[in-house]
Enzyme design. Structure first.
Site, PDB file in Angstrom:
ATOM      1  N   LYS A  16      33.483  53.838  37.878  1.00 51.24           N
ATOM      2  CA  LYS A  16      32.695  54.145  36.675  1.00 51.24           C
ATOM      3  C   LYS A  16      31.209  53.851  36.896  1.00 51.24           C
ATOM      4  O   LYS A  16      30.354  54.632  36.495  1.00 51.24           O
ATOM      5  CB  LYS A  16      33.199  53.317  35.474  1.00 51.24           C
ATOM      6  N   ARG A  88      36.643  47.297  25.942  1.00 50.72           N
ATOM      7  CA  ARG A  88      37.784  46.932  26.793  1.00 50.72           C
ATOM      8  C   ARG A  88      38.961  46.444  25.962  1.00 50.72           C
ATOM      9  O   ARG A  88      40.011  46.147  26.533  1.00 50.72           O
ATOM     10  CB  ARG A  88      37.367  45.823  27.748  1.00 50.72           C
ATOM     11  N   ARG A 127      35.308  44.797  49.409  1.00 50.64           N
ATOM     12  CA  ARG A 127      33.945  44.278  49.569  1.00 50.64           C
ATOM     13  C   ARG A 127      33.966  42.896  50.240  1.00 50.64           C
ATOM     14  O   ARG A 127      34.613  41.974  49.744  1.00 50.64           O
ATOM     15  CB  ARG A 127      33.252  44.196  48.217  1.00 50.64           C
ATOM     16  N   ARG A 160      33.846  37.676  47.537  1.00 49.05           N
ATOM     17  CA  ARG A 160      33.436  37.048  46.266  1.00 49.05           C
ATOM     18  C   ARG A 160      34.680  36.680  45.481  1.00 49.05           C
ATOM     19  O   ARG A 160      35.727  37.319  45.632  1.00 49.05           O
ATOM     20  CB  ARG A 160      32.591  38.012  45.451  1.00 49.05           C
ATOM     21  N   ARG A 171      42.671  41.240  37.302  1.00 55.01           N
ATOM     22  CA  ARG A 171      41.790  42.164  36.559  1.00 55.01           C
ATOM     23  C   ARG A 171      42.546  43.449  36.214  1.00 55.01           C
ATOM     24  O   ARG A 171      42.383  43.999  35.121  1.00 55.01           O
ATOM     25  CB  ARG A 171      40.535  42.488  37.382  1.00 55.01           C
TER      26      ARG A 171
HETATM   27  P1  AMP Z   1      33.146  44.633  35.481  1.00 54.64           P
HETATM   28  O1  AMP Z   1      32.070  44.547  36.511  1.00 54.64           O
HETATM   29  O2  AMP Z   1      32.916  45.681  34.439  1.00 54.64           O
HETATM   30  O3  AMP Z   1      34.535  44.718  36.082  1.00 54.64           O
HETATM   31  O4  AMP Z   1      33.105  43.243  34.669  1.00 54.64           O
HETATM   32  C1  AMP Z   1      33.218  42.002  35.341  1.00 54.64           C
HETATM   33  C2  AMP Z   1      33.770  40.959  34.380  1.00 54.64           C
HETATM   34  O5  AMP Z   1      32.889  40.819  33.251  1.00 54.64           O
HETATM   35  C3  AMP Z   1      35.118  41.285  33.767  1.00 54.64           C
HETATM   36  O6  AMP Z   1      36.196  40.938  34.612  1.00 54.64           O
HETATM   37  C4  AMP Z   1      35.089  40.436  32.495  1.00 54.64           C
HETATM   38  O7  AMP Z   1      35.297  39.070  32.777  1.00 54.64           O
HETATM   39  C5  AMP Z   1      33.628  40.586  32.051  1.00 54.64           C
HETATM   40  N1  AMP Z   1      33.444  41.754  31.144  1.00 54.64           N
HETATM   41  C6  AMP Z   1      32.732  42.885  31.382  1.00 54.64           C
HETATM   42  N2  AMP Z   1      32.785  43.726  30.335  1.00 54.64           N
HETATM   43  C7  AMP Z   1      33.572  43.120  29.400  1.00 54.64           C
HETATM   44  C8  AMP Z   1      34.038  43.493  28.099  1.00 54.64           C
HETATM   45  N3  AMP Z   1      33.710  44.678  27.531  1.00 54.64           N
HETATM   46  N4  AMP Z   1      34.824  42.615  27.433  1.00 54.64           N
HETATM   47  C9  AMP Z   1      35.149  41.421  27.970  1.00 54.64           C
HETATM   48  N5  AMP Z   1      34.777  41.018  29.192  1.00 54.64           N
HETATM   49  C10 AMP Z   1      33.978  41.850  29.919  1.00 54.64           C
END
Ligand code: AMP
Length: 222
Positions: A16, A88, A127, A160, A171
């Site tokens: 995305k 989410r 990564r 990481r 995740r």
């Molecule tokens: P991402 O890079 O979008 O996968 O986000 C990394 C982390 O940020 C996720 O695993 C969540 O811990 C947090 N996060 C990002 N967006 C959200 C959201 N809309 N709601 C809750 N947690 C979020």
């Protein structure tokens, strides 16, 4: 040009962020990634960053109230956007509807980036970083010459915390439990278009480009 307000929905690793960056260059939309914003808050050690840290490292979601306040502040300044990584949860989706309805700015579409779980897991764990220099490798698209070893200093690479197999698996589980229900939510509202996110970057970009006229038309019909 008609306004585009689109949600990029899909699991971590679906691409995305990459596609939002490409769309931003073509359609002059603001790209808002909640994950990127949270990572910046962590680096700057803001109160939000400190609150989000533990959830992020475990692969869990940050509480809805924190995220909703963050997005509300951001959306106050723009009427053309790609939301990447938000909403989410169902309550985030409902909060987004309310925020946009207040401003008479409904979503013009939702693109669902669909890819099988084994591919997502491979991408997420691809990564690797040299912790001494910050150099990033991708074992699929940009691998080191010897597995797990930095090309320059010959010492071990590391992953990481949220790219490890354990956290990446978590995740994806969290996505399936809490975010996947949004596919039905947006399908019922007639907003969802499926993108085959298992294809390569250029192919996915072409699919996204092909949706732009429909995203713009939807806006004019509302
Ligand atoms: P991402 O890079 O979008 O996968 O986000 C990394 C982390 O940020 C996720 O695993 C969540 O811990 C947090 N996060 C990002 N967006 C959200 C959201 N809309 N709601 C809750 N947690 C979020």
């Amino acid at each position: 040009m008609s306004e585009i307000r689109v949600v990029f929905l899909g699991a971590p690793g679906a691409g995305k962020g990459t596609q939002a960056t490409l769309l931003r260059q073509q359609a002059s939309v603001t790209h808002f990634s909640t994950g990127d914003v949270l990572r910046r808050h962590r680096i700057e050690k803001t109160p939000l960053g400190l609150q989000a840290e533990a959830c992020m490292d475990r692969g869990e979601l940050v509480p809805d109230a924190l995220i909703i306040a963050l997005v509300e502040a951001e959306l106050a300044t723009t009427s053309m956007f790609v939301l990447d990584g938000f909403p989410r949860t169902l309550s985030q989706a409902e909060a987004l509807d309310t925020m946009l309805a207040t401003r008479c700015m409904p979503l013009t579409g939702v693109l669902f980036f669909d890819a099988p779980r084994d591919l997502l897991l491979r991408r997420l764990t691809a990564r690797w970083v040299n912790p001494r220099t910050g150099r990033i490798y991708n074992t699929i698209t940009d691998p080191p010459r010897a597995a797990g070893i930095d090309d320059d200093d010959g010492l071990p690479l590391e992953q990481r915390v949220d790219d490890t197999l354990e956290t990446a698996t978590r995740r994806l589980d969290v996505y399936e439990q809490q975010t996947a229900p949004l596919i039905a939510y947006y399908t019922q509202r007639g907003l969802l278009t499926r993108i085959n996110a298992a294809a390569d970057i250029e192919d996915v970009a072409a699919q996204v480009r092909a949706t732009i006229p429909a995203l713009q038309r939807m806006e004019t019909h509302r």
